[in-house]
Design a protein around this motif. Structure first.
Motif, PDB file in Angstrom:
ATOM      1  N   TYR A 323       0.863  -1.188   0.000  1.00  0.00           N
ATOM      2  CA  TYR A 323       0.000   0.000   0.000  1.00  0.00           C
ATOM      3  C   TYR A 323       0.892   1.228   0.000  1.00  0.00           C
ATOM      4  N   LEU A 324       0.738   2.099  -1.010  1.00  0.00           N
ATOM      5  CA  LEU A 324       1.547   3.311  -1.113  1.00  0.00           C
ATOM      6  C   LEU A 324       0.635   4.475  -1.477  1.00  0.00           C
ATOM      7  N   ASP A 325       0.540   5.469  -0.570  1.00  0.00           N
ATOM      8  CA  ASP A 325      -0.328   6.621  -0.792  1.00  0.00           C
ATOM      9  C   ASP A 325       0.443   7.898  -0.484  1.00  0.00           C
ATOM     10  N   PHE A 326       0.874   8.600  -1.552  1.00  0.00           N
ATOM     11  CA  PHE A 326       1.577   9.880  -1.426  1.00  0.00           C
ATOM     12  C   PHE A 326       0.698  11.021  -1.949  1.00  0.00           C
ATOM     13  N   SER A 327      -0.604  10.827  -2.057  1.00  0.00           N
ATOM     14  CA  SER A 327      -1.467  11.805  -2.712  1.00  0.00           C
ATOM     15  C   SER A 327      -1.555  13.116  -1.930  1.00  0.00           C
ATOM     16  N   SER A 328      -1.889  14.187  -2.659  1.00  0.00           N
ATOM     17  CA  SER A 328      -2.125  15.523  -2.086  1.00  0.00           C
ATOM     18  C   SER A 328      -0.918  16.026  -1.309  1.00  0.00           C
ATOM     19  N   ASN A 329       0.212  16.045  -1.975  1.00  0.00           N
ATOM     20  CA  ASN A 329       1.423  16.688  -1.474  1.00  0.00           C
ATOM     21  C   ASN A 329       1.983  17.569  -2.583  1.00  0.00           C
ATOM     22  N   GLY A 330       3.271  17.875  -2.513  1.00  0.00           N
ATOM     23  CA  GLY A 330       3.880  18.707  -3.543  1.00  0.00           C
ATOM     24  C   GLY A 330       5.044  18.027  -4.218  1.00  0.00           C
ATOM     25  N   PHE A 331       5.000  16.712  -4.356  1.00  0.00           N
ATOM     26  CA  PHE A 331       6.094  15.978  -4.978  1.00  0.00           C
ATOM     27  C   PHE A 331       6.202  16.327  -6.461  1.00  0.00           C
ATOM     28  N   THR A 332       7.439  16.402  -6.935  1.00  0.00           N
ATOM     29  CA  THR A 332       7.715  16.760  -8.326  1.00  0.00           C
ATOM     30  C   THR A 332       8.540  15.647  -8.974  1.00  0.00           C
ATOM     31  N   GLY A 333       8.915  15.863 -10.240  1.00  0.00           N
ATOM     32  CA  GLY A 333       9.771  14.902 -10.929  1.00  0.00           C
ATOM     33  C   GLY A 333       8.988  13.795 -11.602  1.00  0.00           C
ATOM     34  N   ILE A 334       9.703  12.752 -11.968  1.00  0.00           N
ATOM     35  CA  ILE A 334       9.113  11.643 -12.715  1.00  0.00           C
ATOM     36  C   ILE A 334       9.110  10.380 -11.866  1.00  0.00           C
ATOM     37  N   LEU A 335       8.313   9.416 -12.299  1.00  0.00           N
ATOM     38  CA  LEU A 335       8.297   8.130 -11.621  1.00  0.00           C
ATOM     39  C   LEU A 335       9.458   7.291 -12.134  1.00  0.00           C
ATOM     40  N   PRO A 336      10.229   6.686 -11.242  1.00  0.00           N
ATOM     41  CA  PRO A 336      11.389   5.904 -11.681  1.00  0.00           C
ATOM     42  C   PRO A 336      10.951   4.546 -12.226  1.00  0.00           C
ATOM     43  N   SER A 337      11.789   3.981 -13.065  1.00  0.00           N
ATOM     44  CA  SER A 337      11.496   2.646 -13.590  1.00  0.00           C
ATOM     45  C   SER A 337      11.548   1.592 -12.502  1.00  0.00           C
ATOM     46  N   SER A 338      12.181   1.925 -11.355  1.00  0.00           N
ATOM     47  CA  SER A 338      12.258   0.964 -10.257  1.00  0.00           C
ATOM     48  C   SER A 338      10.896   0.700  -9.628  1.00  0.00           C
ATOM     49  N   MET A 339       9.862   1.457 -10.025  1.00  0.00           N
ATOM     50  CA  MET A 339       8.515   1.166  -9.543  1.00  0.00           C
ATOM     51  C   MET A 339       8.133  -0.273  -9.869  1.00  0.00           C
ATOM     52  N   GLY A 340       8.683  -0.788 -10.936  1.00  0.00           N
ATOM     53  CA  GLY A 340       8.368  -2.151 -11.338  1.00  0.00           C
ATOM     54  C   GLY A 340       8.902  -3.206 -10.381  1.00  0.00           C
ATOM     55  N   ASP A 341       9.779  -2.799  -9.468  1.00  0.00           N
ATOM     56  CA  ASP A 341      10.323  -3.754  -8.493  1.00  0.00           C
ATOM     57  C   ASP A 341       9.370  -3.980  -7.329  1.00  0.00           C
ATOM     58  N   LEU A 342       8.303  -3.228  -7.262  1.00  0.00           N
ATOM     59  CA  LEU A 342       7.346  -3.372  -6.155  1.00  0.00           C
ATOM     60  C   LEU A 342       6.344  -4.475  -6.518  1.00  0.00           C
ATOM     61  N   HIS A 343       6.806  -5.695  -6.500  1.00  0.00           N
ATOM     62  CA  HIS A 343       6.005  -6.808  -7.002  1.00  0.00           C
ATOM     63  C   HIS A 343       4.822  -7.133  -6.102  1.00  0.00           C
ATOM     64  N   SER A 344       4.842  -6.672  -4.845  1.00  0.00           N
ATOM     65  CA  SER A 344       3.723  -6.948  -3.928  1.00  0.00           C
ATOM     66  C   SER A 344       2.714  -5.810  -3.894  1.00  0.00           C
ATOM     67  N   LEU A 345       2.978  -4.732  -4.641  1.00  0.00           N
ATOM     68  CA  LEU A 345       2.146  -3.527  -4.561  1.00  0.00           C
ATOM     69  C   LEU A 345       0.719  -3.825  -5.009  1.00  0.00           C
ATOM     70  N   ASN A 346      -0.239  -3.468  -4.157  1.00  0.00           N
ATOM     71  CA  ASN A 346      -1.651  -3.671  -4.449  1.00  0.00           C
ATOM     72  C   ASN A 346      -2.393  -2.359  -4.646  1.00  0.00           C
ATOM     73  N   TYR A 347      -1.984  -1.304  -3.920  1.00  0.00           N
ATOM     74  CA  TYR A 347      -2.673  -0.006  -3.929  1.00  0.00           C
ATOM     75  C   TYR A 347      -1.639   1.082  -4.169  1.00  0.00           C
ATOM     76  N   LEU A 348      -1.842   1.902  -5.212  1.00  0.00           N
ATOM     77  CA  LEU A 348      -0.933   2.996  -5.531  1.00  0.00           C
ATOM     78  C   LEU A 348      -1.745   4.260  -5.768  1.00  0.00           C
ATOM     79  N   SER A 349      -1.505   5.291  -4.941  1.00  0.00           N
ATOM     80  CA  SER A 349      -2.177   6.582  -5.115  1.00  0.00           C
ATOM     81  C   SER A 349      -1.147   7.698  -5.031  1.00  0.00           C
ATOM     82  N   LEU A 350      -0.966   8.388  -6.140  1.00  0.00           N
ATOM     83  CA  LEU A 350      -0.050   9.537  -6.218  1.00  0.00           C
ATOM     84  C   LEU A 350      -0.799  10.778  -6.696  1.00  0.00           C
ATOM     85  N   SER A 351      -2.103  10.803  -6.513  1.00  0.00           N
ATOM     86  CA  SER A 351      -2.932  11.880  -7.052  1.00  0.00           C
ATOM     87  C   SER A 351      -2.577  13.233  -6.443  1.00  0.00           C
ATOM     88  N   ASN A 352      -2.875  14.284  -7.210  1.00  0.00           N
ATOM     89  CA  ASN A 352      -2.778  15.673  -6.745  1.00  0.00           C
ATOM     90  C   ASN A 352      -1.381  16.014  -6.233  1.00  0.00           C
TER      91      ASN A 352
END
Length: 1009
Positions: A323-352
């Protein structure tokens, strides 16, 4: 309990104060202490399912009883567990007789009352106490249990209040588990908590604890702590360094507080940390680099903070994340290709956030992903097709800059996907035909894109679709006839496209539809009669199309309609009788060819059979075709032709003459009326001018005070009086001012009535206002006088200093406390009494007609005072459609029969409005609430919850403490008052009686000997 046991128990308890225990030992032998204690305990509770039927006072020992365990060595009760049996009542003093009781677990029942030592005495031997999920109230006592022995205390999910005693934890050397979660506790955490050195689980979530939790001297020193839950409180301050000292820490939940500052740099040095949630706080700065060491972390929540900096490129190192929820902050930049290493990831929220670039293709390697939310960023490029090959349940990538086409999807996605939101991007191309294979899809939103395609017929294949939003997507072609084949669609929005052709008759198959919006298209043809089958429909928008013909009269059957707009089409004829159609304003009707409504100027066209007209040239072709006719035949033809024209001309001239005469007569009458009105105005002006020239006061009007002898004093300049006043409100009937009046400077409220179409004659106005002035009651704003001229009418009323219910309920500042249930009930009861006085003390009754929070004033003691009552009497000269429009601004309060028929104001209309007022006070919500994708009708929402047995789910969450035995019947009363059938609503006298019964329940108490 038998009489024998009761009398023996009474004797034992009575003798205890006079004789030592040795004297009573022989008595104790006759009746086991544990039997006595449990029977006394049972006598105080209600066991509807007879779970405790095996408890018999005639038994020598309770060890064979259900839910009771004994120590085999001593034969004494060691454990009592009644978890989840649904028993109720209070926990009495009988338990103190169980001198060797170690475990007491009464969770998930309906026990109530306080847990003070006077009412609940627990044995000193107790080691585990679980009273969670009950209805216990009051404060936590200092001497709840023997803290030197107890290892577990769970008082969660009750209604305990007040602060935790400072000395409660003085001897908590054995305490391992402590939970006060889900109560009404407040104040700070006691410093003595730091003495609980063996504590490994602390949960004080969902309370009102405040201040800084003093980590340095308390929580951060718990070396054995594994679970820390401080969530949903009012803690503030920063988190100090030193969290890594708690080596065994596995779970930290501090979301929904007011913590601020940067995150501790050593937060990632807790090697066993499994769950970390810091959401909904005020944290700032960048993420500490140490976080990448948390390779055991499965739950990571940072939602809704003020964190900044580039999205961490090391995120792939947190390989256990689910479970990864970073939504509603001020993060910038791009998503790294290493996101693919999160093989157990079920919930991803990076909105806003402010993320950019493409979605990495490697994200498709997260094969366990179920939810992905990326809305409100600046992602671009195309949507990776690999994402649409996963077994996702929700995809929300709206509000970005994606281009390209919609991926077709795969078999896994067809079965799993429930929510798909691609709105507000730059997606182009066709909607894939494969979309029809999404068997579980319930929400589909492609709005605000550039699809530039036709609507695919496959959209009708969705069996579970409830929301279809295709607004402004450059769609063309006809609306598929099978779009509603599933029958589950609740919202259909197709606005702002280039759809053409007729509205399909099959639209009547959308039996669940409550919002239908087809505006700003090129739809043609008539409005289908089948729409009248949509009995749940609440909003119908068809403006800016090319619809023609008459509006089907059958649409008047749609009793639930709240909003209709059919403007700018080619519609003609009468509006349907019933529903909301007779109350539509001009903006909902204008721009048509000939709708018949007094609000619209222009012709009123009707589809009526055309009269039979003979062709004057019908004979000529026949005669010209026969060249053998003689001259006399030709003369006869011409003579006959002239005769026909003469008859037609005579009819036309006669009709035109009648019309002209009517126009002339009406014009003359209007001129005459204007002259008479002008004469009256000139006379009044002349009288006042001559009076002014002669030195007497200007006769612009008289201030009539019902309780003063100076009623006939003239006011020389009412406008200047109001200019000095402060405006305190504006409503349906006019503007209200706070004014200091007279030599004694007494404060009054003056309402300046709307000047148009008010009663024009002083004697009529005086008669109606004096009737209202006689309506004196402690729950009515008293009318003290009035001022009248043809140009201005003022009402002088009692000034209520504490404002309106609207300000207390819907416009409350966050710093002000919410209304308590006691005050809400007091306001309800007062309002009911005031309305009952108006309805039952006058003949004919005085009808308010406009019951809503802005018209309920509240004094400093929260006594309700109804204002604006009966003022509709002053508007009875108005045209009905004007009255209707004036009151339709209070959508949700108006009784349904007023929208369905010609105006018929009676007491039942007020009772409906009062029922809505009850719902507002109980729920804290407005009668009609418009969301982005739906409309919530408060009365329907409450009725559904009540029918499902979940009525308390709609209670105002800001009202944290309330008696269910009052709230539930009040909710039921509201739904009776808002019945669609007026005759089913009670009278206001009956409402007052019902409220009195609700407020005075039967109280039964039993004293324990």
């Amino acid at each position: 309990m038998s009489m024998k046991t009761f009398l023996l128990l009474l004797v034992i308890y009575s003798l205890a104060s006079f004789f030592p225990c040795e004297t009573l030992s022989s008595v104790s032998v006759q009746l086991n202490d544990d039997v006595l204690g449990l029977i006394v305990f049972k006598s105080d509770i209600h066991d509807p399912s007879s779970y405790l039927s095996s408890w018999n006072e005639d038994d020598d020992s309770p060890c064979s009883w259900k839910f009771v365990k004994c120590n085999p060595a001593t034969g004494r009760v060691s454990e009592l567990s009644l978890d989840g049996l649904g028993v109720s009542g209070r926990i009495g003093r009988g338990l103190e007789k169980l001198q060797q009781l170690k475990v007491l677990s009464l969770s998930s029942n309906n026990f109530s009352g306080e847990i003070s030592p006077e009412k609940l005495a627990l044995p000193a031997s107790l080691e585990r106490l679980n009273l969670s999920h009950n209805n216990l109230s009051g404060q936590i006592p200092i001497s709840l249990v023997n803290m030197s022995n107890v290892r577990l205390i769970d008082l969660s999910e009750n209604s305990l209040s007040g602060s935790v005693p400072d000395n409660l934890f003085d001897n908590c050397f054995a305490l391992h588990y402590l939970s006060f979660a889900g109560n009404l506790l407040e104040g700070t955490i006691p410093n003595t908590l730091s003495k609980c050195l063996f504590l490994n689980s602390l949960n004080i979530s969902n309370n009102h604890f405040s201040g800084n939790p003093d980590f340095a001297s308390g929580i951060w020193l718990f070396k054995r702590l594994r679970t820390l839950d401080l969530s949903n409180n009012e803690f503030s301050g920063s988190l100090p360094q030193g969290i890594s000292a708690i080596h065994n820490l596995k779970e930290v939940f501090i979301q929904e507080n007011h913590f601020s500052g940067p995150l501790p740099a050593d937060i990632g040095l807790c090697p066993h940390l499994n769950r970390l949630d810091l959401s909904d706080n005020l944290f700032t700065g960048a993420l500490p680099e140490s976080l990448q060491r948390l390779n055991s972390l499965t739950h990571f929540g940072l939602r809704n903070n003020n964190l900044v900096g580039d999205f961490p490129q090391w995120i792939g190192k947190m390989s256990s994340l689910e479970y990864l929820d970073f939504s509603s902050n001020g993060f910038t930049g791009i998503l790294p290709s290493s996101m693919g290493d999160l093989h157990s990831l079920n919930y991803l929220s990076l909105s806003n956030n402010k993320l950019t670039g493409n979605i990495p293709l490697s994200l498709a390697d997260c094969t366990k992903l179920s939810v992905i939310r990326l809305r409100g960023n600046s992602f671009n490029g195309s949507i990776p097709e690999g994402l649409f090959e996963l077994g996702l349940e929700e995809i929300d990538i709206s509000g970005n800059q994606f281009t390209g086409s919609i991926p077709k999807g795969s078999g896994r996605l067809f079965e799993s996907l429930k929510i798909l939101d691609l709105s507000r991007n730059n997606i182009r191309g066709n909607i894939p035909a494969e979309m029809g294979l999404f068997s579980s899809l319930s929400y589909l939103n492609f709005s605000w894109n550039s699809l530039q395609s036709r609507m695919p017929p496959e959209l009708g294949f969705f069996q579970n679709l409830t929301v279809l939003d295709l607004r402004s997507s450059a769609l063309s072609g006809p609306i598929p006839g099978d779009i509603c084949d599933s029958g589950s669609l609740g919202i259909l929005q197709l606005d702002g496209n280039s759809l053409s052709g007729p509205i399909p008759v099959e639209i009547g198959n959308c039996s669940s539809l409550y919002l239908l919006s087809l505006s700003h298209n090129s739809l043609t043809g008539p409005i289908p009669k089948s729409i009248s089958k949509l009995d749940k429909l609440k909003m119908l928008k068809m403006e800016f199309n090319e619809l023609s013909g008459e509006i089907p009269q059958e649409l008047g059957r749609l009793e639930n309609l709240l909003d209709v707009n059919i403007s700018y089409n080619r519609l003609i004829g009468r509006l349907p009788v019933g529903s909301i159609f007779q109350s539509l304003d001009q903006s909902a009707l204008q721009g048509n060819l000939g709708i018949c409504s007094p609000l619209l100027k222009g012709p009123c066209k009707m589809n009526v059979p055309k009269p039979l007209v003979l062709d004057p040239n019908a004979y000529s072709s026949q005669i010209d075709g026969n060249k053998q006719h003689n001259e006399s035949s030709s003369i006869f033809k011409k003579s006959h032709h002239h005769m026909f024209l003469s008859v037609s001309a005579i009819v036309a001239i006669a009709a035109a003459s009648l019309i002209a005469i009517g126009v002339i007569v009406i014009s003359l009458l209007n001129v005459s009326a204007r002259k008479r009105l002008s004469f009256v105005e000139d006379a009044l002006e002349s009288m006042c001018s001559s009076s002014s020239r002669s030195g007497s006061p200007a006769c612009t009007g008289k201030l009539i005070m019902f309780d003063s002898e100076s009623s006939t004093d003239c006011i020389s300049s009412p406008a200047s009086l109001l200019n000095k006043a402060s405006e305190i409100g504006e409503g349906v009937f006019g503007t209200v001012y706070k004014v200091s009046l007279g030599a004694q400077e007494r404060m009054v409220a003056i309402k300046k009535l709307v000047s148009s179409n008010i009663i024009l004659y002083a004697e009529d106005f005086d008669r109606e206002v004096r009737v209202l002035g006689k309506a004196r009651h402690r729950n009515l704003v008293s009318l003290k006088g009035y001022y009248w001229t043809p140009q201005m009418q003022l009402l002088v009323m009692e000034y209520v200093p504490n404002g309106s219910l609207q300000s207390k309920l819907h416009e409350r500042l966050p710093s002000r406390p919410p209304l308590s249930w006691a005050n809400r009930f007091k306001i309800l009861l007062g309002t009911a009494k005031g309305l009952a006085h108006l309805h039952h003390s006058f003949q004919p009754p005085i009808i308010h007609y406009n019951i809503k929070p802005t018209n309920i004033l509240v004094d400093e003691n929260y006594n309700a005072k109804i204002s604006d009552f009966g003022l509709s009497r002053l508007l009875k000269k108005l045209d009905k459609h004007v009255v209707s429009n004036r009151f339709q601004g209070v959508l949700g309060y108006v009784a349904p029969e007023l929208a369905c028929q010609s105006l018929k104001v009676n007491e039942k209309c007020d009772i409906y409005g009062f029922g809505i007022l009850i719902l507002e006070l109980v729920t804290g919500r407005r009668p009609v609430e418009y969301g982005e994708d739906n409309v919530v009708i408060l009365s329907d929402h409450a009725r559904v919850l009540l029918e499902e047995g979940n009525a308390l789910d709609c209670v105002d969450p800001s009202m944290e403490e309330y008696p269910e035995d009052e709230v539930l019947p009040v909710l039921k009363l509201a739904l009776v008052c808002t019945s669609q059938i007026p005759s089913s609503r009670p009278s206001m006298d009956e409402v007052v009686q019902i409220l009195h019964v609700i407020k005075t329940p039967v109280q039964q108490r039993m004293e324990v000997f």
